[in-house]
Design a protein around this motif. Sequence first.
Motif, PDB file in Angstrom:
ATOM      1  N   GLY A 256      66.639  11.595  26.958  1.00 52.22           N
ATOM      2  CA  GLY A 256      66.670  10.224  27.440  1.00 52.22           C
ATOM      3  C   GLY A 256      67.707  10.092  28.546  1.00 52.22           C
ATOM      4  O   GLY A 256      68.392  11.050  28.906  1.00 52.22           O
ATOM      5  N   ASP A 258      69.595   6.682  28.749  1.00 53.03           N
ATOM      6  CA  ASP A 258      69.597   5.272  28.371  1.00 53.03           C
ATOM      7  C   ASP A 258      70.465   4.403  29.279  1.00 53.03           C
ATOM      8  O   ASP A 258      71.634   4.736  29.544  1.00 53.03           O
ATOM      9  CB  ASP A 258      70.135   5.109  26.944  1.00 53.03           C
ATOM     10  CG  ASP A 258      69.200   5.666  25.886  1.00 53.03           C
ATOM     11  OD1 ASP A 258      68.228   6.346  26.242  1.00 53.03           O
ATOM     12  OD2 ASP A 258      69.473   5.414  24.698  1.00 53.03           O
ATOM     13  N   ALA A 288      70.158   9.326  22.211  1.00 49.05           N
ATOM     14  CA  ALA A 288      70.118   7.889  22.483  1.00 49.05           C
ATOM     15  C   ALA A 288      71.528   7.333  22.685  1.00 49.05           C
ATOM     16  O   ALA A 288      71.871   6.283  22.144  1.00 49.05           O
ATOM     17  CB  ALA A 288      69.397   7.157  21.363  1.00 49.05           C
ATOM     18  N   SER A 415      67.909   1.743  25.153  1.00 46.73           N
ATOM     19  CA  SER A 415      68.505   0.918  26.208  1.00 46.73           C
ATOM     20  C   SER A 415      69.265  -0.194  25.492  1.00 46.73           C
ATOM     21  O   SER A 415      69.109  -0.361  24.275  1.00 46.73           O
ATOM     22  CB  SER A 415      67.435   0.322  27.124  1.00 46.73           C
ATOM     23  OG  SER A 415      66.518  -0.426  26.350  1.00 46.73           O
ATOM     24  N   ALA A 434      61.500   1.175  27.041  1.00 43.13           N
ATOM     25  CA  ALA A 434      62.214   2.098  26.163  1.00 43.13           C
ATOM     26  C   ALA A 434      61.625   1.989  24.759  1.00 43.13           C
ATOM     27  O   ALA A 434      60.994   0.987  24.416  1.00 43.13           O
ATOM     28  CB  ALA A 434      63.703   1.735  26.122  1.00 43.13           C
ATOM     29  N   THR A 437      65.451  -1.150  22.239  1.00 44.05           N
ATOM     30  CA  THR A 437      66.489  -1.839  23.004  1.00 44.05           C
ATOM     31  C   THR A 437      67.417  -2.531  22.012  1.00 44.05           C
ATOM     32  O   THR A 437      66.971  -3.321  21.169  1.00 44.05           O
ATOM     33  CB  THR A 437      65.891  -2.870  23.983  1.00 44.05           C
ATOM     34  OG1 THR A 437      65.028  -2.170  24.894  1.00 44.05           O
ATOM     35  CG2 THR A 437      66.995  -3.565  24.782  1.00 44.05           C
ATOM     36  N   HIS A 442      74.636  -0.007  20.898  1.00 47.77           N
ATOM     37  CA  HIS A 442      73.783   1.017  21.517  1.00 47.77           C
ATOM     38  C   HIS A 442      73.730   2.240  20.609  1.00 47.77           C
ATOM     39  O   HIS A 442      74.760   2.711  20.132  1.00 47.77           O
ATOM     40  CB  HIS A 442      74.311   1.428  22.903  1.00 47.77           C
ATOM     41  CG  HIS A 442      73.266   2.128  23.722  1.00 47.77           C
ATOM     42  ND1 HIS A 442      72.735   1.614  24.883  1.00 47.77           N
ATOM     43  CD2 HIS A 442      72.610   3.308  23.513  1.00 47.77           C
ATOM     44  CE1 HIS A 442      71.811   2.432  25.357  1.00 47.77           C
ATOM     45  NE2 HIS A 442      71.722   3.486  24.541  1.00 47.77           N
TER      46      HIS A 442
END
Length: 479
Positions: A256, A258, A288, A415, A434, A437, A442
Amino acid sequence: MSTDQTAARDAGAPSASLLESIQPVEGGREMHDPATGERVGRAPEAAVEDLDAAVARAVAAQPGWAAAGDDERRKAMHAAADAIEARAEELADLLSREQGKPLNGPNARFEVGACVAWLRATAEFSVEPEVIVDDGTDHAELHQRPLGVVGAIGPWNWPMMISVWQIAPSLRMGNSVVIKPSGYTPLSVLALVEVLNSALPADVLIAVPGRGDVGDRLSRHPDVAKIMFTGSTETGRSIVKAAGDTLKRLTMELGGNDAGIVLDDADPQAIAEDLFWGAFINTGQTCAAMKRLYVPDSLYDQVCEALVEVAKNAPMGVGREEQNVLGPLQNAVQRDIVARLVDEAKAAGARVLIGGEHDPEVPGYFYPTTLVADVDAENPLVTEEQFGPALPIIRYSDLEEAIEQANALEVGLGSSVWSADVDRARQVAARLEAGTTWINKHGAVDPRMPFGGAKQSGYGLEFGEHGLKEVSQPHLISW
Ligand code: NDP
């Protein structure tokens, strides 16, 4: 006792007994602590023929495991979680030494704790037969059956936790599992499997520590029904091709990059700590994790200053020193990727707020905690996945532009949106491409919440009931 076992004792390794049970009698590959270069132990190296033998054993064991029923499997999974809890410190110590992550902070002990949490939560999930049609004339029920043997292929960043993410749902649904750990962290996964197997019937879970050729064979094997893969997008593509001939089911958790977007009503002081850990958890080596942060002009300097303050108070160092919450990169290749990307950003005129210099005199694969400001949205530090402790902070004046830039890349794992107004944040969240979210956090994965990628970050869902269905064969019965 072998020479190696003596050496492990001499190094004062508290996990010697687990190591003793997973190291080969002779041969194998030397594994070293990425923080110090100290020897950790020897990892066995399986060949493709060993993989074939393991799959045959897993095929033989699977029907009995499926027939054992939900309650038996649930109990076995809780017993496996108990076994991990009983050896948690030993597992965390080995993980810290082989992977490099500190014991403390959201690192090795946290990872072992997550293995327990995911096993217990997954044990309690179930998928009941679903009545699809019942109108007095037609009846149809959808059942979920085991697939057979699930092949699991994992990375080196969270080797134990990601293994459990693959193993737990597979076992819960009555599949057997053959797991191939990353060549960078085989001992961690072998030790985990050794402990899990103390509570499981023989051969429902088998670890085969080999390199890419073993993973490739697992992906092609005619008796493996499904591959659960976590790793790079490039390897994911190879696996998709290799699995094509046998039409294997696939769950692909890939790379990813992010984005986090701070809205102009956020309070920089209030969000700084969570922003920092959203990016720097596991020293940035998290699929992530937040890997680029978009901040409005009006808050830019305040967010930068607040992040620098958090960074200054997050010690980086050798994993077993309790004060440390950040560690080295796991390997030299990854350290060099981070160093190259930061150097390129500096050369392009970006401003380093903290860190940004790799000191070759420091032993181990350390790269300092690095925050990079005034970096262009097209800079490689923004557009490529750094997978390490270097966060680019991109300034924006128009929210539309930030959303567009966040969506501009081919990947879309996670995200986040940061705002004092959750409704406003939700409107922005709905526009991000994504798999997940988060709002005002996060990377906060949860065993109850389905997790998976969009675009080139992969497909398929893990966790919860959705995760169970991914390792099941739907079977409709109609009358
Ligand atoms: P890789 O994709 O290189 O490796 C992941 C696993 O796949 C390893 O077990 C590896 O074995 C195995 N493998 C390698 N080649 C094949 C093949 N042809 N067929 C089947 N299996 C194969 O990822 P890394 O762990 O090395 O990390 C590299 C990059 O991947 C990182 O920089 C990051 O961008 C991304 N990544 C993403 C993660 C995520 O969670 N989404 C997690 C970790 C990494 P072996 O290592 O023994 O060769």
